[in-house]
Design a protein around this motif. Structure first.
Motif, PDB file in Angstrom:
ATOM      1  N   GLU A  31     -10.124-116.179 129.878  1.00  0.00           N
ATOM      2  CA  GLU A  31      -8.735-115.825 129.624  1.00  0.00           C
ATOM      3  C   GLU A  31      -8.245-116.340 128.270  1.00  0.00           C
ATOM      4  OE1 GLU A  31      -6.310-116.816 132.959  1.00  0.00           O
ATOM      5  OE2 GLU A  31      -7.730-116.009 134.400  1.00  0.00           O
ATOM      6  N   THR A  32      -9.156-116.433 127.302  1.00  0.00           N
ATOM      7  CA  THR A  32      -8.761-116.741 125.931  1.00  0.00           C
ATOM      8  C   THR A  32      -9.186-115.578 125.053  1.00  0.00           C
ATOM      9  OG1 THR A  32     -10.860-117.841 125.438  1.00  0.00           O
ATOM     10  CG2 THR A  32      -9.084-119.209 126.295  1.00  0.00           C
ATOM     11  N   ILE A  33      -8.356-115.235 124.099  1.00  0.00           N
ATOM     12  CA  ILE A  33      -8.672-114.111 123.220  1.00  0.00           C
ATOM     13  C   ILE A  33      -8.427-114.517 121.770  1.00  0.00           C
ATOM     14  CG2 ILE A  33      -8.176-112.311 124.916  1.00  0.00           C
ATOM     15  CD1 ILE A  33      -5.432-111.965 123.603  1.00  0.00           C
ATOM     16  N   HIS A  34      -9.195-113.894 120.888  1.00  0.00           N
ATOM     17  CA  HIS A  34      -9.038-114.086 119.451  1.00  0.00           C
ATOM     18  C   HIS A  34      -8.657-112.738 118.867  1.00  0.00           C
ATOM     19  CE1 HIS A  34      -9.712-115.142 115.302  1.00  0.00           C
ATOM     20  NE2 HIS A  34     -10.609-114.191 115.182  1.00  0.00           N
ATOM     21  N   GLU A  35      -7.449-112.652 118.332  1.00  0.00           N
ATOM     22  CA  GLU A  35      -6.935-111.360 117.886  1.00  0.00           C
ATOM     23  C   GLU A  35      -7.313-111.075 116.435  1.00  0.00           C
ATOM     24  OE1 GLU A  35      -2.784-111.096 118.573  1.00  0.00           O
ATOM     25  OE2 GLU A  35      -2.930-111.670 120.680  1.00  0.00           O
ATOM     26  N   ASN A  36      -7.644-109.843 116.180  1.00  0.00           N
ATOM     27  CA  ASN A  36      -7.947-109.387 114.830  1.00  0.00           C
ATOM     28  C   ASN A  36      -7.398-107.981 114.701  1.00  0.00           C
ATOM     29  OD1 ASN A  36      -8.935-108.961 112.293  1.00  0.00           O
ATOM     30  ND2 ASN A  36     -11.048-108.651 112.945  1.00  0.00           N
ATOM     31  N   ARG A  37      -6.270-107.837 114.052  1.00  0.00           N
ATOM     32  CA  ARG A  37      -5.586-106.551 113.962  1.00  0.00           C
ATOM     33  C   ARG A  37      -6.136-105.720 112.808  1.00  0.00           C
ATOM     34  NH1 ARG A  37      -0.855-106.416 117.057  1.00  0.00           N
ATOM     35  NH2 ARG A  37      -0.527-108.412 118.106  1.00  0.00           N
ATOM     36  N   VAL A  38      -6.457-104.474 113.123  1.00  0.00           N
ATOM     37  CA  VAL A  38      -7.008-103.543 112.143  1.00  0.00           C
ATOM     38  C   VAL A  38      -6.085-102.332 112.074  1.00  0.00           C
ATOM     39  CG1 VAL A  38      -8.995-102.120 111.501  1.00  0.00           C
ATOM     40  CG2 VAL A  38      -9.348-104.293 112.703  1.00  0.00           C
ATOM     41  N   SER A  39      -5.492-102.098 110.916  1.00  0.00           N
ATOM     42  CA  SER A  39      -4.590-100.958 110.757  1.00  0.00           C
ATOM     43  C   SER A  39      -5.398 -99.676 110.570  1.00  0.00           C
ATOM     44  CB  SER A  39      -3.668-101.172 109.559  1.00  0.00           C
ATOM     45  OG  SER A  39      -4.414-101.082 108.344  1.00  0.00           O
ATOM     46  N   TYR A  40      -4.704 -98.532 110.625  1.00  0.00           N
ATOM     47  CA  TYR A  40      -5.386 -97.265 110.371  1.00  0.00           C
ATOM     48  C   TYR A  40      -5.915 -97.218 108.938  1.00  0.00           C
ATOM     49  CZ  TYR A  40      -4.386 -95.105 114.834  1.00  0.00           C
ATOM     50  OH  TYR A  40      -4.384 -94.802 116.181  1.00  0.00           O
ATOM     51  N   GLY A  41      -5.157 -97.819 108.010  1.00  0.00           N
ATOM     52  CA  GLY A  41      -5.643 -97.898 106.634  1.00  0.00           C
ATOM     53  C   GLY A  41      -6.890 -98.754 106.537  1.00  0.00           C
ATOM     54  N   ASP A  42      -6.880 -99.898 107.234  1.00  0.00           N
ATOM     55  CA  ASP A  42      -8.060-100.776 107.252  1.00  0.00           C
ATOM     56  C   ASP A  42      -9.267-100.056 107.829  1.00  0.00           C
ATOM     57  OD1 ASP A  42      -6.562-102.905 106.264  1.00  0.00           O
ATOM     58  OD2 ASP A  42      -6.081-103.662 108.276  1.00  0.00           O
ATOM     59  N   LEU A  43      -9.079 -99.395 108.982  1.00  0.00           N
ATOM     60  CA  LEU A  43     -10.188 -98.731 109.655  1.00  0.00           C
ATOM     61  C   LEU A  43     -10.766 -97.620 108.792  1.00  0.00           C
ATOM     62  CD1 LEU A  43     -11.916 -98.577 112.190  1.00  0.00           C
ATOM     63  CD2 LEU A  43     -10.201 -97.047 113.205  1.00  0.00           C
ATOM     64  N   SER A  44      -9.894 -96.911 108.092  1.00  0.00           N
ATOM     65  CA  SER A  44     -10.368 -95.852 107.200  1.00  0.00           C
ATOM     66  C   SER A  44     -11.188 -96.435 106.049  1.00  0.00           C
ATOM     67  CB  SER A  44      -9.188 -95.058 106.652  1.00  0.00           C
ATOM     68  OG  SER A  44      -9.619 -94.003 105.812  1.00  0.00           O
TER      69      SER A  44
END
Length: 410
Positions: A31-44
């Motif tokens: 129940e621990t998470i490490h977040e890494n947000r990827v935008s649509y610009g990043d993914l592209s």
């Protein structure tokens, strides 16, 4: 709209496409998470760099890239990279064993195998010697490619090859067919850019990749991505990110419902899509949490063929009516089409159905066959699961169609 990731990045570059909730440490507490947000610009941009590196490794139109990994942002980037190059991606399930992993390779002749280091034991059993790890690919040279905004890649050639849970059969999907499936999911379940969905099925599976991941990205929503499904971590992410839609197999939905604090954690969930059947206790927990469930039916050859509505309160064993752009009929043992209320074998057609099975009978340059050239029977690599014939995929599964047009497995 098409599957073009560059076009979505151009329209909403800063919108979050993927939140990688994987644990930062391999043996992190539950129940621990490490977040890494990827935008649509990043993914592209990641997809573009991946395409440039694949191109430098001589991957081009008509080539096949196999991928052996757990759920990663790189998996999605590789699919869009292959689309830009006119190549084909064939994800290989990490759930296969060293004894079964050669099954998809019996019919897929890849030009390159990409894998994560954690799958080294599985990769050693693959009968192929041209491979790179994700880390090596990230350090590879780059060669300029186009930005992927053109429509020339949306051909009837396969963009994606997927195999069954036990390694076979292998079916092919063109970019156009994948797009039709995304549209069908959007219409059937009311998906929108405001939706946030956790992935509880591997990206190597048709329901995980096509039904959930690509459909959410197609509509501009946000995907919660974990290396592998863990009910505690997923429930934590659902709560933290205010997830709105959950789609998965019965086992995953049951495991989530069994977690302590389930009802409070899923307060943001607006609906759930179920593949399979829940027991009464699990169904009651979703009902108590005010999460309506629509049971759906799909298979390797057609990601989603039938679905209930979220307001359905009828037979819990039923799987609803045909989704948009999927034609469904029942046939008897002689192939006669049955009308009205009936029992028979299910047959599927329409733009959401895969182009056909891939067989091992091709040349090195063309290992792909159109549906009318394929015949599946109990002796071949389809495992007797059905066959493509005269524009229809004929399953060997028996269904009952009620008078109101709803279908129920027999």
């Amino acid at each position: 709209m098409t599957l073009s990731l560059a076009r979505r990045a151009e329209r909403f570059p800063d919108r979050t496409a993927v939140i990688d909730i994987s644990e930062e440490r391999l043996y992190a507490p539950a129940e621990t998470i490490h977040e890494n947000r990827v935008s649509y610009g990043d993914l592209s941009r990641i997809a573009t760099r991946t395409a440039e590196r694949l191109s430098a490794l001589d991957v081009g139109p008509g080539d096949i890239v196999c991928l052996v990994t757990r759920n990663r942002v790189a998996s999605l980037a590789l699919l869009f990279a292959c689309r830009r190059l006119g190549a084909t991606l064939a994800p290989i399930s990490h759930w296969l064993t060293p004894a079964s992993v050669d099954r998809p390779f019996d019919v897929v002749d890849p030009d390159l195998v990409v894998s994560e280091a954690a799958q080294r034991d599985l990769v050693r059993s693959i009968p192929f010697d041209r491979s790179v790890t994700l880390e090596e690919l990230a350090d590879a040279d780059r060669e300029s490619v186009d930005d992927g905004r053109g429509s020339g890649r949306d051909t009837e050639r396969p963009l994606l090859l997927l195999h069954g849970d036990d390694g076979h059969p292998v079916v092919g999907y063109s970019a156009r067919t994948l797009e039709w499936n995304c549209i069908s999911s959007v219409v059937t379940w009311g998906l929108s850019g405001d939706d946030v969905a956790p992935l509880v099925t591997p990206l190597s599976a048709v329901d995980g990749l096509v039904r959930v991941a690509l459909s959410i990205l197609y509509v501009g929503g946000t995907l919660l991505l974990d290396r592998a499904f863990d009910p505690g971590d997923t429930l934590t992410a659902i709560d933290a990110e205010n997830a709105t839609v959950l789609a998965g197999r019965a086992r995953a939905l049951t495991d989530l419902a069994a977690e302590s604090g389930f009802e409070d954690a899923v307060d943001s969930l607006e609906r759930a899509v179920l593949e399979g059947s829940l027991d009464d206790d699990a169904r009651e927990r979703y009902r108590d949490a005010d999460v309506p469930i629509a049971r759906a039916y799909g298979r390797l050859e057609c990601p989603t063929a039938l679905s209930q509505s979220f307001t359905s309160d009828g037979d819990p064993a039923a799987v609803g009516r045909p989704v948009p752009d999927c034609r469904v009929r029942l046939i008897d043992e002689d192939g006669t089409v049955l009308e009205g209320e009936a029992d028979g074998r299910l047959a599927l057609s329409g733009p959401v159905v895969a182009e056909g099975y891939v067989t091992a009978a091709g040349t090195d340059d063309e290992n792909w066959y159109e549906p009318d050239e394929i015949r599946g029977d109990s002796d071949d690599d389809t495992g007797g699961r059905g066959r493509f014939e005269d524009g229809w995929f004929r399953t060997d599964e028996r269904f009952h169609r009620a008078g109101d047009g709803t279908y129920r497995p027999r």
